[in-house]
Design an enzyme around this catalytic site. Structure first.
Site, PDB file in Angstrom:
ATOM      1  N   ALA A  45       0.801  -1.380  -0.003  1.00 15.85           N
ATOM      2  CA  ALA A  45      -0.073   0.087   0.102  1.00 15.85           C
ATOM      3  C   ALA A  45       0.873   1.378  -0.101  1.00 15.85           C
ATOM      4  O   ALA A  45       2.209   1.094   0.293  1.00 15.85           O
ATOM      5  CB  ALA A  45      -0.795   0.212   1.202  1.00 15.85           C
ATOM      6  N   LYS A  46       0.457   2.350  -0.491  1.00 13.13           N
ATOM      7  CA  LYS A  46       1.220   3.535  -0.545  1.00 13.13           C
ATOM      8  C   LYS A  46       1.711   4.077   0.788  1.00 13.13           C
ATOM      9  O   LYS A  46       2.801   4.749   0.842  1.00 13.13           O
ATOM     10  CB  LYS A  46       0.371   4.795  -1.123  1.00 13.13           C
ATOM     11  CG  LYS A  46       0.071   4.586  -2.630  1.00 13.13           C
ATOM     12  CD  LYS A  46      -0.566   5.532  -3.183  1.00 13.13           C
ATOM     13  CE  LYS A  46      -0.379   5.257  -5.001  1.00 13.13           C
ATOM     14  NZ  LYS A  46      -1.413   5.897  -5.695  1.00 13.13           N
ATOM     15  N   ARG A  47       1.002   3.597   1.915  1.00 12.57           N
ATOM     16  CA  ARG A  47       1.518   3.972   3.356  1.00 12.57           C
ATOM     17  C   ARG A  47       2.782   3.211   3.648  1.00 12.57           C
ATOM     18  O   ARG A  47       3.591   3.545   4.602  1.00 12.57           O
ATOM     19  CB  ARG A  47       0.371   3.964   4.274  1.00 12.57           C
ATOM     20  CG  ARG A  47      -0.009   2.391   4.647  1.00 12.57           C
ATOM     21  CD  ARG A  47      -1.422   2.570   5.357  1.00 12.57           C
ATOM     22  NE  ARG A  47      -2.359   1.830   4.849  1.00 12.57           N
ATOM     23  CZ  ARG A  47      -2.439   0.226   4.836  1.00 12.57           C
ATOM     24  NH1 ARG A  47      -1.462  -0.223   5.323  1.00 12.57           N
ATOM     25  NH2 ARG A  47      -3.291  -0.094   4.215  1.00 12.57           N
TER      26      ARG A  47
END
Ligand code: GLU
Length: 277
Positions: free
Chosen positions: A251-253
């Site tokens: 995920a982008k996080r």
């Protein structure tokens, strides 16, 4: 027709391994087929998309070894095209203004007699033209939703005949019913991912859409839009999603899995590509 595929990221963050895998899968398919590879920035969300992420994506993909055709199409420069698509759908009578709030929609779904899942299936009664005009004049917010019931009427037998080819699986019935009446635009944003992706895949002559399996369930909606707009239906290939050591999607996080961080830690493009095997 020349095999043409694309990678279509949204520049809302740095590329992580999952994106890199998707880009590499499409790029390799084009190379093996002796075809074309296109990079398209899906940046219609002008709040979350940033020029610095756009620039970083270009740099990371080039570092990884990808080459694409210039110029790169940026959807944010073509809102007029997407307005035109919405207008065609309005002319066909398949979209309607929905003034309901998120909460009212959830209440409607809960009340539905045979309600399954959490999708909206349209109002019980269409709104009168007078009420609609009054609410527009009052400046109320609304969404443009695609009415599946109207699509069925307008397309007749073509609705049930909708199909697409999923590479490796063959022909699949495109049944948009599980998605309900999807939001295609809002009062202040005249487009959505669905409108933009379908328009641009056709405009750019995409013969093969190669993307993650997380988008598989949206494909029937895209085929419905292609049918309503008389656009060709490309071949689809939904690839598996790359996961981390715990089996979770990137995920982008997850900063540690961005190409930037991996590169700074000394990984080479070949090291990254070895992780795709
Ligand atoms: N822009 C979409 C995303 O970032 C991909 C769209 C597609 O490949 O159809 O997930």
């Amino acid at each position: 027709m020349t095999f043409t595929t694309r990678f279509a990221p949204s520049p809302t963050g740095f590329l992580h391994l999952g994106h890199a895998f998707s880009a590499w899968t499409a790029f390799s398919a084009a190379r093996e087929a002796g075809g074309r590879f296109i990079l398209r920035m899906e940046d219609i969300d002008t709040v979350r998309c940033k020029p610095e992420f756009d620039a970083a994506i270009l740099e990371d993909l080039a570092w990884l070894g990808l080459e694409w055709e210039e110029p790169v199409r940026r959807q944010s420069a073509h809102f007029g095209d997407f307005d035109g698509v919405l207008q065609r759908l309005q002319e066909r009578g398949v979209v309607y203004r929905c003034f309901k709030t998120r909460r009212e929609i959830l209440e409607d779904i809960a009340r539905a007699p045979h309600g399954v899942g959490d999708v909206y299936r349209g109002p019980a009664e269409p709104m009168s033209a007078d009420e609609e005009a009054a609410r527009v004049a009052a400046g109320e917010a609304y969404a443009w939703r695609l009415s599946l019931a109207r699509c069925r009427d307008v397309l007749g037998p073509r609705f049930a005949a909708m199909r697409f080819v999923e590479e490796g699986r063959g022909e699949i019935i495109a049944d948009p019913d599980p998605l309900g009446d999807v939001v295609l635009a809002r009062k202040d944003v005249g487009t959505s991912y669905h409108i933009a992706v379908v328009h641009d895949d056709a405009l750019q002559g995409i013969t093969h859409v190669i993307r993650g399996v997380d988008l598989f369930e949206l494909t029937p909606l895209h085929v419905l839009l292609q049918t309503l707009l008389d656009l060709p239906v490309p071949v689809y290939r939904h690839h598996r999603l790359l996961t981390d050591a715990k089996g979770e999607r990137f995920a982008k996080r997850n900063k540690a899995a961005t190409l930037r961080v991996m590169r700074a830690a000394g990984e080479t493009p070949a090291d990254i590509r070895a992780r795709f095997a």
